[in-house]
Design a protein around this motif. Structure first.
Motif, mmCIF file in Angstrom:
data_model
loop_
_atom_site.group_PDB
_atom_site.id
_atom_site.type_symbol
_atom_site.label_atom_id
_atom_site.label_comp_id
_atom_site.label_asym_id
_atom_site.label_seq_id
_atom_site.Cartn_x
_atom_site.Cartn_y
_atom_site.Cartn_z
ATOM 1 N N TRP B 315 0.629 -1.248 0.184
ATOM 2 C CA TRP B 315 -0.239 -0.182 -0.557
ATOM 3 C C TRP B 315 1.068 1.163 -0.162
ATOM 4 O O TRP B 315 0.839 2.318 -0.690
ATOM 5 C CB TRP B 315 -0.855 0.135 1.285
ATOM 6 C CG TRP B 315 -2.040 -0.393 0.545
ATOM 7 C CD1 TRP B 315 -2.204 -1.782 1.104
ATOM 8 C CD2 TRP B 315 -2.949 0.352 0.236
ATOM 9 N NE1 TRP B 315 -3.767 -2.102 0.807
ATOM 10 C CE2 TRP B 315 -3.986 -1.327 0.333
ATOM 11 C CE3 TRP B 315 -3.296 0.725 -0.822
ATOM 12 C CZ2 TRP B 315 -5.474 -1.035 -0.693
ATOM 13 C CZ3 TRP B 315 -4.635 0.648 -1.690
ATOM 14 C CH2 TRP B 315 -5.531 0.043 -1.628
ATOM 15 N N GLN B 316 2.175 1.262 1.250
ATOM 16 C CA GLN B 316 3.004 2.455 1.165
ATOM 17 C C GLN B 316 2.946 2.695 -0.475
ATOM 18 O O GLN B 316 3.154 4.056 -0.836
ATOM 19 C CB GLN B 316 4.543 2.323 1.771
ATOM 20 C CG GLN B 316 3.997 1.815 3.181
ATOM 21 C CD GLN B 316 5.401 1.441 3.502
ATOM 22 O OE1 GLN B 316 6.406 1.912 3.406
ATOM 23 N NE2 GLN B 316 5.343 1.015 5.037
ATOM 24 N N ILE B 318 1.228 2.023 -3.302
ATOM 25 C CA ILE B 318 0.392 3.176 -4.307
ATOM 26 C C ILE B 318 0.133 4.237 -3.923
ATOM 27 O O ILE B 318 -0.054 5.358 -4.532
ATOM 28 C CB ILE B 318 -0.589 1.929 -4.183
ATOM 29 C CG1 ILE B 318 -0.723 0.837 -4.728
ATOM 30 C CG2 ILE B 318 -1.633 2.410 -4.774
ATOM 31 C CD1 ILE B 318 -1.602 -0.408 -4.001
ATOM 32 N N ILE B 319 0.144 4.440 -2.660
ATOM 33 C CA ILE B 319 -0.110 5.643 -1.740
ATOM 34 C C ILE B 319 1.313 6.805 -2.164
ATOM 35 O O ILE B 319 1.081 7.616 -2.839
ATOM 36 C CB ILE B 319 -0.081 5.412 -0.001
ATOM 37 C CG1 ILE B 319 -1.761 5.456 0.221
ATOM 38 C CG2 ILE B 319 0.072 7.534 0.246
ATOM 39 C CD1 ILE B 319 -1.059 4.630 1.490
ATOM 40 N N LYS B 320 2.766 6.449 -2.670
ATOM 41 C CA LYS B 320 3.502 6.863 -3.371
ATOM 42 C C LYS B 320 3.126 7.484 -4.503
ATOM 43 O O LYS B 320 4.082 9.026 -5.028
ATOM 44 C CB LYS B 320 4.959 6.192 -2.429
ATOM 45 C CG LYS B 320 5.925 7.107 -2.381
ATOM 46 C CD LYS B 320 7.247 6.398 -1.884
ATOM 47 C CE LYS B 320 7.618 5.310 -2.443
ATOM 48 N NZ LYS B 320 8.848 4.674 -2.057
ATOM 49 N N GLY B 321 2.765 6.029 -5.336
ATOM 50 C CA GLY B 321 3.248 6.531 -6.885
ATOM 51 C C GLY B 321 1.553 8.180 -6.821
ATOM 52 O O GLY B 321 1.693 9.009 -7.629
ATOM 53 N N LEU B 322 0.354 8.004 -6.562
ATOM 54 C CA LEU B 322 -1.132 9.086 -6.211
ATOM 55 C C LEU B 322 -0.307 10.078 -5.351
ATOM 56 O O LEU B 322 0.067 10.886 -6.267
ATOM 57 C CB LEU B 322 -1.259 8.684 -5.683
ATOM 58 C CG LEU B 322 -2.516 7.025 -5.797
ATOM 59 C CD1 LEU B 322 -3.399 6.302 -4.465
ATOM 60 C CD2 LEU B 322 -3.115 7.379 -6.872
ATOM 61 N N VAL B 323 0.930 9.990 -4.803
ATOM 62 C CA VAL B 323 0.948 11.374 -4.627
ATOM 63 C C VAL B 323 2.490 12.284 -5.506
ATOM 64 O O VAL B 323 2.316 13.866 -5.592
ATOM 65 C CB VAL B 323 2.061 11.615 -2.717
ATOM 66 C CG1 VAL B 323 2.832 12.219 -2.344
ATOM 67 C CG2 VAL B 323 1.244 10.423 -1.623
ATOM 68 N N ILE B 325 2.215 11.761 -8.847
ATOM 69 C CA ILE B 325 1.087 12.125 -10.047
ATOM 70 C C ILE B 325 0.885 13.069 -9.393
ATOM 71 O O ILE B 325 0.099 14.324 -10.080
ATOM 72 C CB ILE B 325 0.942 11.075 -10.655
ATOM 73 C CG1 ILE B 325 1.210 10.185 -10.992
ATOM 74 C CG2 ILE B 325 -0.952 11.157 -11.197
ATOM 75 C CD1 ILE B 325 0.992 8.402 -10.867
ATOM 76 N N LEU B 326 -0.762 13.101 -8.192
ATOM 77 C CA LEU B 326 -0.980 14.571 -7.594
ATOM 78 C C LEU B 326 -0.432 15.994 -7.534
ATOM 79 O O LEU B 326 -0.392 16.730 -8.390
ATOM 80 C CB LEU B 326 -1.030 14.235 -6.231
ATOM 81 C CG LEU B 326 -2.874 14.884 -6.155
ATOM 82 C CD1 LEU B 326 -3.529 14.324 -7.062
ATOM 83 C CD2 LEU B 326 -2.675 14.599 -4.774
#
Lengths: 521, 360
Positions: B315-316, B318-323, B325-326
């Motif tokens: 999950w880390q 996935i969240i890192k990736g989202l951050v 891109i955002l």
């Protein structure tokens, strides 16, 4: 401002009418209730200084941008274009100022991009593409192989591809040409004009934008003049002359500051001597063919010539961008071994390149840093920049050449074209050069800014700076230069003192090189 | 009308300030969030541990920021970390054997550090030469050196780990664990991060070298025509990035008291992410060291915080990736807004000018 609208009743049919078009961008009105008629089968010229709103009006007509208010009619029917495709469906095509071709693709791929013919709705029908491309190019008298990569073509040929692209759809009614001649040679311009006349004969209306006033009288039928987003005047070309156009465009009579002082140049010190400069062309021949000239202290030397005559290449040799050149370049009588640009700048050369956006400015840096970039070393102690000295120098420079800036820490793109050009010139001047090379310094800036740029050049020459100016505009180079050399096809074909300069001589000499090489071969 | 305009401008400038400080705001929000989510997150001990972790890719990210501002990219830094650690570890453990003389030399720790850094500089120099003199795209050139460096790291010990690299009193090469230790409670790695960050920040903002880096990234051709020695500056930038990577190699090996040939794998990605989070433009010409450091801390807080919350490693990611891109989406938004404001300024200047002319 009083609107002077002179309209001549005419028998010709109006095929497109724009009524009181207004276009508002955030913070500015680019078009202010401009009405515009397009006559069927005629060349409708649109002129005005930079920022007058010509391109905006064309973008509205071609569906690239949408009007804020106003109506457009084709014949009697009101039309609105939400995008380019809709405008194209009504038979309106546009050739952009900057060519919008794909240099990596070949000729027929460019022509049929997004209008591909297919076999069974899937496979590309390239045989059909090639056949149609050949037909259209033959019609345009440019039999280019449809499989050539477009990037390998000359600019003039690329322009033809742009036109072919619009002609390939047979319902073309109105063709908009936004400054198509700005990068063409004189011969290519004549070919283009011939094609325009043929299109007229077929009943296609042309909207033609140009900065070259003399062209308007040659090719135009109707002329519309814009200034500051407003319609100033419209007339049939047969009723007017050049001075009328200039007067309407600028609002008042304006002339370039002419060099008038009497100086005995023979006694002046020679600063730069160029002897037998040669630059080989890829695949044989010369870009520069044994060019020799000299430059005196405080002199403004003009270089006139057509596109591709070798003018820019001459500067590139002097600045160290073309280490493969042969021949001698002497500064104060001392022969130079030229390797790099930074070395040349240190020796006292400065260049203002032709393409401001691509070669002159660092778009991500602010105004001040763009100005000081070339001379940073002068304000550094060791590796550290002394901010105060740098800022003082930049401020002095801004005052000296009157760059209109609110704050020198603003981004460079917040300036108008003319002021951006002054920044590039300022950057050169700040290196305290002995020789300043200006490549088309007035390109793409309005007449007001042009005059200011030439005043700067004049003043610095009076103070002893030696200057070489490349220009394609006859009037401009005539008034600014003390002496003019003409390059043609890499050869020096004329050298004229101030008293000998006439437009005829310049134009004649600018074609001479082609004949000479033909005779030789 | 005027009043409205002023209000709009004020709104604009407030929005711009918020946008510019966004990474910092995100960092504060994250800190607050995790301090509620896990009771002992905001303790001195956790923060020091965080600093120790962040130091590693923070230092890499500083070198990476320089490279990205010139418009390039350096994929080889992770591999240099691995090989750098192996070289340092090997020199302490086995020494350097000169076969023709039949002797084995053992260097003391400062010399080991010096040679390792020299090696990092060499790989960076190689990158720079390949890119500038042979015209290879930075992505490809550093991808190549990444594989080469990783290969040599494996070869160095045949894939084995140098464990327990503490040196030998008799050989006079003890003290390597210094870089993994603490000075008055603060991890040495974090101290090195601060020193490098301050130096790099000053170098970037206040020297001709720094300005030339920005100029090259903004418009390479214009920079060359303005007399900037483009090739030289670029080579120096890649050398700097290589040196940063070698330093990280030393610190990791020292922290673990072991050198593993695969260490540093994919760290280049963390470094790029930190730089981008900190507002460095992948197009070149824009970026700050301060921003990059904040970006590195954001990544650090996310990973450490989530570990403490018991979020799985998957999950880390996935969240890192989202951050990331955002962050870039917001970055684009800011650029557009800046461009709009610049255009507005240009038009207003024009209008003022027109008014003056009309009055005069």
């Amino acid at each position: 401002m009083a609107e002077v609208v002179e309209k001549r009743k005419s028998d010709s049919e109006i095929c497109f009418h724009a009524e009181k078009i207004t276009k508002i961008y955030p913070g500015t009105k680019a078009l202010d209730e401009v009405s515009f008629d397009v006559y069927k089968g005629k060349v409708n010229v649109l002129i005005g200084e930079n920022g007058a709103g010509k391109s905006t009006l064309m973008k509205v007509i071609a569906g690239i941008e949408q009007e804020s208010s106003g109506q457009m009619y084709m014949g009697d029917k009101q039309v609105t274009f939400k995008n380019v495709t809709e405008a194209r469906q009504h038979g309106i095509g546009i050739i952009h100022q900057e060519l919008s071709l794909f240099p990596n693709l070949n000729v027929y791929q460019n022509i049929f991009m997004a209008k591909e013919r297919t076999k069974h709705k899937v496979g590309l029908d390239n045989e059909e593409h090639i056949r149609l491309t050949k037909r259209i190019l033959d019609k345009l008298e440019h039999p280019i192989d449809p499989c050539t990569i477009v990037g390998d073509l000359r600019v003039g040929q690329q322009q033809m591809i742009e036109i072919a692209r619009n002609l390939i759809q047979d319902d073309l009614k109105i063709l908009i040409m936004d400054e198509p001649t700005s990068s063409l040679s004189e011969q290519e311009v004549q070919v283009l004009f011939k094609i325009m006349r043929e299109l007229k004969a077929e009943g296609i209306s042309i909207i033609y934008i140009s900065h070259r006033l003399e062209e308007i009288l040659q090719i135009g039928d109707y002329v519309t003049i814009l200034r500051d987003g407003k319609l100033v005047a419209a007339s049939a070309v047969q009723d007017i002359d050049l001075s009328w156009i200039v007067k309407k465009m600028v609002g008042k009579g304006k002339a370039y500051p002419a060099r008038t002082q009497k100086i005995n140049w023979t006694e002046r010190e020679k600063v730069l001597v160029v002897k037998d400069l040669c630059l080989p062309k890829k695949g044989g021949g010369y870009l520069l063919n044994h060019v020799s000239f000299e430059l005196k202290k405080g002199e403004i030397l003009g270089i006139y010539g057509l596109m591709g005559a070798g003018r820019t290449e001459l500067f590139e040799c002097i600045m160290g961008l073309r280490p493969e050149h042969t021949g001698d370049i002497l500064l104060h009588g001392k022969k130079l071994l030229i390797h790099t640009v930074s070395e040349q700048i240190q020796r006292g050369f400065a260049m203002v390149p032709e393409d401001r956006q691509r070669e002159g400015l660092i778009q991500t840096m602010d105004i001040g840093r763009n100005i000081s970039l070339s001379s940073l070393k002068n304000y550094a102690k060791g590796i550290f920049i002394r901010d105060k000295e740098e800022e003082a120098a930049v401020d002095a420079n801004i005052r000296d050449i009157h760059i209109k800036v609110a704050d020198k820490r603003l981004p460079i793109l917040s300036l108008s074209g003319g002021n951006q050009q002054k920044v590039v010139i300022g950057k050169g001047l700040l290196t305290k050069p002995k020789i300043l090379l200006l490549d088309e310094p007035s390109r793409g800036i309005d007449i007001g800014a042009k005059t200011e740029v030439f005043e700067i050049i004049n003043r610095y020459a009076d103070e002893g700076l030696s200057i070489i100016v490349i220009s394609s505009e006859l009037e401009e180079i005539e008034s600014i230069a003390d002496r003019i050399i003409v390059l043609s096809n890499g050869l020096k074909t004329a050298e004229l003192e101030k008293s000998e300069i006439t437009e005829d001589k310049l134009v004649m000499a600018s074609y001479k090189g082609h004949n000479m090489s033909k005779k030789a071969s | 009308m005027d009043l409205q305009l002023n209000k709009k401008q004020k709104n604009n400038s407030l929005a711009m300030t918020l946008l510019k400080g966004r990474t910092f705001i995100v960092l504060v929000v994250l800190l607050v969030f995790f301090s509620f989510a896990t009771p002992n997150f905001l303790s001195a001990n956790t923060m020091l541990l965080l600093a120790k972790h962040v130091a590693l890719y923070g230092i890499l990210a500083i070198g990476m920021t320089y490279v990205i501002i010139t418009g390039g990219i350096d994929l080889s830094v992770g591999a240099i970390v691995g090989l750098g650690g192996m070289i340092a570890g090997g020199m302490i453990q086995n020494g350097v054997t000169i076969q023709s003389l039949g002797v084995t030399l053992y260097f003391d720790v400062p010399l080991v550090v010096f040679f390792t850094i020299l090696f990092g500089a060499f790989v960076g120099w190689l990158n720079g030469i390949i890119i500038t003199k042979f015209g290879v795209a930075p992505f490809i050139a550093t991808l190549g050196t990444m594989y080469i460096a990783r290969g040599f790291a494996m070869l160095h010990s045949n894939g084995a780990t140098y464990s327990n690299i503490i040196g030998n009193e008799a050989l006079g090469n003890t003290g390597f664990s210094f870089f993994g230790s603490r000075i008055i409670g603060i991890p040495v790695g974090a101290i090195i991060l601060v020193i490098i960050a301050v130096l790099a920040g000053i170098l970037l903002k206040r020297t001709t070298f720094g300005w030339h880096i920005f100029a090259i990234g903004g418009n390479e051709r214009a920079a060359r025509l303005s007399g900037v020695k483009v090739d030289k500056v670029k080579i120096l930038v890649y050398i700097f990035s290589g040196v940063c990577a070698a330093i990280v190699g030393i610190i990791t090996a020292s922290q673990l008291e072991a050198a593993h040939p695969a260490s540093g794998e994919t760290w280049e990605m963390n470094a790029i992410a930190a730089a981008v989070l900190g507002g460095t433009s992948m197009m070149g010409g824009i970026g700050t060291i301060g921003g990059t450091i904040v970006g590195a801390f954001v990544i650090g807080v996310i990973s450490d915080g989530m570990v403490m919350c018991g979020v799985s490693e998957f999950w880390q990611m996935i969240i890192k990736g989202l951050v990331i891109i955002l962050a870039v989406i917001v970055d684009q938004f800011q650029r557009n807004m800046e461009a709009k404001i610049a255009l507005q300024a240009r038009n207003e200047a024009k209008k003022d000018d027109g008014q003056k002319k009309a009055e005069g």
